[in-house]
Design a protein around this motif. Structure first.
Motif, PDB file in Angstrom:
ATOM      1  N   ARG A   1       0.827  -1.212   0.000  1.00 19.68           N
ATOM      2  CA  ARG A   1       0.000   0.000   0.000  1.00 19.68           C
ATOM      3  C   ARG A   1       0.859   1.259   0.000  1.00 19.68           C
ATOM      4  O   ARG A   1       0.390   2.346  -0.322  1.00 19.68           O
ATOM      5  CB  ARG A   1      -0.961  -0.023   1.193  1.00 19.68           C
ATOM      6  N   GLY A   2       2.157   1.092   0.356  1.00 25.27           N
ATOM      7  CA  GLY A   2       3.101   2.219   0.284  1.00 25.27           C
ATOM      8  C   GLY A   2       3.768   2.307  -1.086  1.00 25.27           C
ATOM      9  O   GLY A   2       4.740   3.031  -1.243  1.00 25.27           O
ATOM     10  N   SER A   3       3.275   1.529  -2.054  1.00 28.74           N
ATOM     11  CA  SER A   3       3.740   1.565  -3.457  1.00 28.74           C
ATOM     12  C   SER A   3       5.165   1.087  -3.667  1.00 28.74           C
ATOM     13  O   SER A   3       5.882   1.599  -4.540  1.00 28.74           O
ATOM     14  CB  SER A   3       3.592   2.977  -4.054  1.00 28.74           C
ATOM     15  N   ALA A   4       5.628   0.115  -2.860  1.00 23.39           N
ATOM     16  CA  ALA A   4       6.940  -0.490  -3.144  1.00 23.39           C
ATOM     17  C   ALA A   4       6.882  -1.079  -4.548  1.00 23.39           C
ATOM     18  O   ALA A   4       5.855  -1.599  -4.973  1.00 23.39           O
ATOM     19  CB  ALA A   4       7.240  -1.580  -2.119  1.00 23.39           C
ATOM     20  N   ARG A   5       8.017  -1.003  -5.269  1.00 23.24           N
ATOM     21  CA  ARG A   5       8.029  -1.504  -6.664  1.00 23.24           C
ATOM     22  C   ARG A   5       8.012  -3.025  -6.686  1.00 23.24           C
ATOM     23  O   ARG A   5       7.312  -3.649  -7.455  1.00 23.24           O
ATOM     24  CB  ARG A   5       9.287  -0.969  -7.376  1.00 23.24           C
ATOM     25  N   ARG A   6       8.832  -3.635  -5.813  1.00 26.36           N
ATOM     26  CA  ARG A   6       8.893  -5.091  -5.759  1.00 26.36           C
ATOM     27  C   ARG A   6       9.121  -5.509  -4.312  1.00 26.36           C
ATOM     28  O   ARG A   6       9.935  -4.908  -3.608  1.00 26.36           O
ATOM     29  CB  ARG A   6      10.039  -5.593  -6.641  1.00 26.36           C
ATOM     30  N   ILE A   7       8.392  -6.513  -3.871  1.00 28.70           N
ATOM     31  CA  ILE A   7       8.529  -6.981  -2.480  1.00 28.70           C
ATOM     32  C   ILE A   7       8.986  -8.435  -2.509  1.00 28.70           C
ATOM     33  O   ILE A   7       8.334  -9.297  -3.106  1.00 28.70           O
ATOM     34  CB  ILE A   7       7.182  -6.874  -1.718  1.00 28.70           C
ATOM     35  N   THR A   8      10.121  -8.692  -1.847  1.00 25.57           N
ATOM     36  CA  THR A   8      10.598 -10.077  -1.730  1.00 25.57           C
ATOM     37  C   THR A   8      10.449 -10.506  -0.277  1.00 25.57           C
ATOM     38  O   THR A   8      10.989  -9.869   0.626  1.00 25.57           O
ATOM     39  CB  THR A   8      12.079 -10.194  -2.168  1.00 25.57           C
ATOM     40  N   ALA A   9       9.688 -11.571  -0.067  1.00 23.86           N
ATOM     41  CA  ALA A   9       9.572 -12.139   1.285  1.00 23.86           C
ATOM     42  C   ALA A   9      10.777 -13.046   1.499  1.00 23.86           C
ATOM     43  O   ALA A   9      10.931 -14.053   0.796  1.00 23.86           O
ATOM     44  CB  ALA A   9       8.273 -12.936   1.397  1.00 23.86           C
ATOM     45  N   VAL A  10      11.638 -12.669   2.439  1.00 28.29           N
ATOM     46  CA  VAL A  10      12.829 -13.473   2.727  1.00 28.29           C
ATOM     47  C   VAL A  10      12.517 -14.314   3.960  1.00 28.29           C
ATOM     48  O   VAL A  10      12.389 -13.775   5.072  1.00 28.29           O
ATOM     49  CB  VAL A  10      14.060 -12.561   2.981  1.00 28.29           C
ATOM     50  N   LEU A  11      12.360 -15.610   3.740  1.00 32.00           N
ATOM     51  CA  LEU A  11      12.037 -16.514   4.856  1.00 32.00           C
ATOM     52  C   LEU A  11      13.214 -17.461   5.059  1.00 32.00           C
ATOM     53  O   LEU A  11      13.244 -18.545   4.452  1.00 32.00           O
ATOM     54  CB  LEU A  11      10.781 -17.334   4.531  1.00 32.00           C
ATOM     55  N   PRO A  12      14.194 -17.072   5.880  1.00 31.43           N
ATOM     56  CA  PRO A  12      15.333 -17.974   6.082  1.00 31.43           C
ATOM     57  C   PRO A  12      14.842 -19.361   6.506  1.00 31.43           C
ATOM     58  O   PRO A  12      15.388 -20.373   6.077  1.00 31.43           O
ATOM     59  CB  PRO A  12      16.124 -17.282   7.194  1.00 31.43           C
ATOM     60  N   TYR A  13      13.774 -19.406   7.336  1.00 34.95           N
ATOM     61  CA  TYR A  13      13.112 -20.677   7.665  1.00 34.95           C
ATOM     62  C   TYR A  13      11.637 -20.534   7.313  1.00 34.95           C
ATOM     63  O   TYR A  13      10.959 -19.623   7.802  1.00 34.95           O
ATOM     64  CB  TYR A  13      13.258 -21.002   9.153  1.00 34.95           C
ATOM     65  N   PHE A  14      11.153 -21.415   6.438  1.00 32.29           N
ATOM     66  CA  PHE A  14       9.752 -21.384   6.032  1.00 32.29           C
ATOM     67  C   PHE A  14       8.973 -22.392   6.879  1.00 32.29           C
ATOM     68  O   PHE A  14       8.938 -23.588   6.564  1.00 32.29           O
ATOM     69  CB  PHE A  14       9.656 -21.698   4.526  1.00 32.29           C
ATOM     70  N   GLY A  15       8.426 -21.903   7.985  1.00 27.07           N
ATOM     71  CA  GLY A  15       7.587 -22.756   8.834  1.00 27.07           C
ATOM     72  C   GLY A  15       6.329 -23.138   8.083  1.00 27.07           C
ATOM     73  O   GLY A  15       5.918 -22.390   7.193  1.00 27.07           O
ATOM     74  N   TYR A  16       5.719 -24.236   8.412  1.00 25.68           N
ATOM     75  CA  TYR A  16       4.538 -24.825   7.752  1.00 25.68           C
ATOM     76  C   TYR A  16       4.919 -25.688   6.553  1.00 25.68           C
ATOM     77  O   TYR A  16       4.067 -26.347   5.962  1.00 25.68           O
ATOM     78  CB  TYR A  16       3.506 -23.768   7.320  1.00 25.68           C
ATOM     79  N   ALA A  17       6.232 -25.679   6.193  1.00 22.14           N
ATOM     80  CA  ALA A  17       6.646 -26.430   4.995  1.00 22.14           C
ATOM     81  C   ALA A  17       6.418 -27.934   5.164  1.00 22.14           C
ATOM     82  O   ALA A  17       6.252 -28.650   4.173  1.00 22.14           O
ATOM     83  CB  ALA A  17       8.111 -26.163   4.697  1.00 22.14           C
ATOM     84  N   ARG A  18       6.435 -28.424   6.405  1.00 17.41           N
ATOM     85  CA  ARG A  18       6.278 -29.875   6.585  1.00 17.41           C
ATOM     86  C   ARG A  18       4.869 -30.343   6.251  1.00 17.41           C
ATOM     87  O   ARG A  18       4.655 -31.515   6.006  1.00 17.41           O
ATOM     88  CB  ARG A  18       6.639 -30.256   8.036  1.00 17.41           C
ATOM     89  N   GLN A  19       3.907 -29.411   6.239  1.00 19.14           N
ATOM     90  CA  GLN A  19       2.529 -29.802   5.900  1.00 19.14           C
ATOM     91  C   GLN A  19       2.334 -29.642   4.393  1.00 19.14           C
ATOM     92  O   GLN A  19       1.614 -28.771   3.930  1.00 19.14           O
ATOM     93  CB  GLN A  19       1.542 -28.935   6.670  1.00 19.14           C
ATOM     94  N   ASP A  20       3.066 -30.472   3.639  1.00 19.98           N
ATOM     95  CA  ASP A  20       3.088 -30.292   2.190  1.00 19.98           C
ATOM     96  C   ASP A  20       2.269 -31.328   1.428  1.00 19.98           C
ATOM     97  O   ASP A  20       2.324 -31.394   0.211  1.00 19.98           O
ATOM     98  CB  ASP A  20       4.542 -30.284   1.687  1.00 19.98           C
ATOM     99  N   ARG A  21       1.546 -32.175   2.129  1.00 19.11           N
ATOM    100  CA  ARG A  21       0.665 -33.159   1.473  1.00 19.11           C
ATOM    101  C   ARG A  21      -0.372 -33.626   2.473  1.00 19.11           C
ATOM    102  O   ARG A  21      -0.222 -33.357   3.670  1.00 19.11           O
ATOM    103  CB  ARG A  21       1.471 -34.342   0.951  1.00 19.11           C
ATOM    104  N   LYS A  22      -1.392 -34.319   1.989  1.00 17.61           N
ATOM    105  CA  LYS A  22      -2.420 -34.825   2.898  1.00 17.61           C
ATOM    106  C   LYS A  22      -1.966 -36.174   3.453  1.00 17.61           C
ATOM    107  O   LYS A  22      -1.947 -37.163   2.714  1.00 17.61           O
ATOM    108  CB  LYS A  22      -3.743 -35.004   2.139  1.00 17.61           C
ATOM    109  N   PRO A  23      -1.568 -36.245   4.727  1.00 25.01           N
ATOM    110  CA  PRO A  23      -1.130 -37.538   5.257  1.00 25.01           C
ATOM    111  C   PRO A  23      -2.313 -38.458   5.563  1.00 25.01           C
ATOM    112  O   PRO A  23      -2.145 -39.662   5.760  1.00 25.01           O
ATOM    113  CB  PRO A  23      -0.394 -37.164   6.550  1.00 25.01           C
ATOM    114  N   ALA A  24      -3.503 -37.888   5.619  1.00 21.56           N
ATOM    115  CA  ALA A  24      -4.705 -38.672   5.921  1.00 21.56           C
ATOM    116  C   ALA A  24      -5.892 -37.920   5.327  1.00 21.56           C
ATOM    117  O   ALA A  24      -5.782 -36.721   5.025  1.00 21.56           O
ATOM    118  CB  ALA A  24      -4.855 -38.793   7.447  1.00 21.56           C
TER     119      ALA A  24
END
Ligand code: R5P
Length: 311
Positions: free
Chosen positions: A76-99
């Motif tokens: 909303r502040g009109s940044a030209r490009r925003i990069t989300a830098v996630l050195p650790y991406f939590g939630y990544a382990r939930q990457d498929r339906k185990p059940a």
């Protein structure tokens, strides 16, 4: 270029800003009394290439929400490009339906980051490479392998034969990449539970007798996988066991489990800020990733190759 830090890992964000010689952008992240997050960026970001540094580590939901709100403020502040830098991406382990009737939360979180207004993502050692495809925006996945290989070469090679070990079948590609860099042998732990309620059997594929074993993994959370692997390797005659693991989640009783294990040393990166317990543990160490992250940020900003960092 502007660097904005969330609160999840300020020491890492500060180290990255020092490497880049760009001060962290000024702003405030406050809480309303009901814990709602409020963000105000105090500098002009119009037309800027902005990098937001935030690991979605513990407390994962607060840190994720903070990231989303910061991205929204920048958009909303009109940044030209925003990069989300996630050195650790939590939630990544939930990457498929185990059940049946379970979520694929990694995809949901990817959608949320994109919907908030991120144009790109920069992360490290994703739990599974395919998670890149959960984002419909460009994603750069860095590897801690060169940082680990450099440290292992400097401190742990020369005097004893080395075996690089994957603690499960899923981590073989990651372990093989390090074994190749070290010109070392590879072993794999094959965990099996023959029947429900019967304890797990650990079969070790490869010869680890009288060698210095180096376990490689992406995440150490409860420490169960790691410490059981260390015991199994010792039982098979390994002389010493070390572990190099990218993301030190180390929740619950993990630190006590690691300090009480036969591990000589657990080395993690600083993708997640160390707790006091981690800092005080005699056999846990952190390796800095700020130079690698800063290099990647610079390359993204200059639109030069990121993959050549790993040639
Ligand atoms: C599993 O696929 C991961 O690579 C890690 O081995 C796992 O997340 C470690 O979890 P914990 O430390 O709780 O055993």
């Amino acid at each position: 270029m502007k660097i904005v830090a969330g609160n999840s890992n300020l020491p890492l964000a500060t180290a990255i800003s020092k490497e880049l010689e760009i001060p962290l952008a000024k702003g405030t992240i406050r809480r309303f009394s009901d814990m709602e997050i409020f963000v105000e960026i105090s500098e002009n970001v119009r037309g800027e290439d902005v990098f937001v540094i935030q690991s979605t580590s513990y407390p994962a939901n607060d840190n994720l929400m903070e990231l989303l709100v910061v991205i929204d403020a920048l958009r909303r502040g009109s940044a030209r490009r925003i990069t989300a830098v996630l050195p650790y991406f939590g939630y990544a382990r939930q990457d498929r339906k185990p059940a049946p009737r379970t979520p694929i939360s990694a995809k949901l979180v990817a959608n949320m980051i994109t919907a908030a207004g991120a144009d790109r993502v920069l992360t490290m050692d994703l739990h599974a490479g395919q998670i890149q495809g959960f984002f419909d925006i460009p994603l750069d996945n860095l590897f801690a392998a060169p940082v680990f290989a450099r440290d292992i070469k400097a401190r742990l090679t020369g005097d004893k034969p080395i075996t690089v070990v994957s603690p499960d079948v899923g981590g073989v590609v990651r372990a093989r990449a390090i074994a190749k860099r070290l010109d070392a042998d590879l072993a794999i732990i094959d965990k099996r539970r023959e029947r429900a309620g019967v304890s797990e059997v650990m079969n070790i594929i490869g010869d680890v007798k009288d060698t210095r074993c180096i376990l490689i993994d992406d995440i150490v959370d409860s420490g169960g996988t790691l410490c059981n692997a260390a015991v199994a390797l010792k039982d098979q005659g390994a002389q010493e066991v070390y572990a190099f693991i990218t993301h030190g989640v180390l929740s619950g009783g993990a630190v006590a489990r690691v300090t009480g294990s036969p591990l000589e040393k657990l080395v993690v990166t600083d993708s997640i800020q160390a707790t006091d317990a981690v800092r005080g543990a005699h056999n846990i160490e952190q390796l800095p990733i700020a130079p690698l992250m800063a290099d990647a940020i610079e390359r993204i900003s200059n639109e030069t190759s990121v993959s050549s960092l790993f040639d």
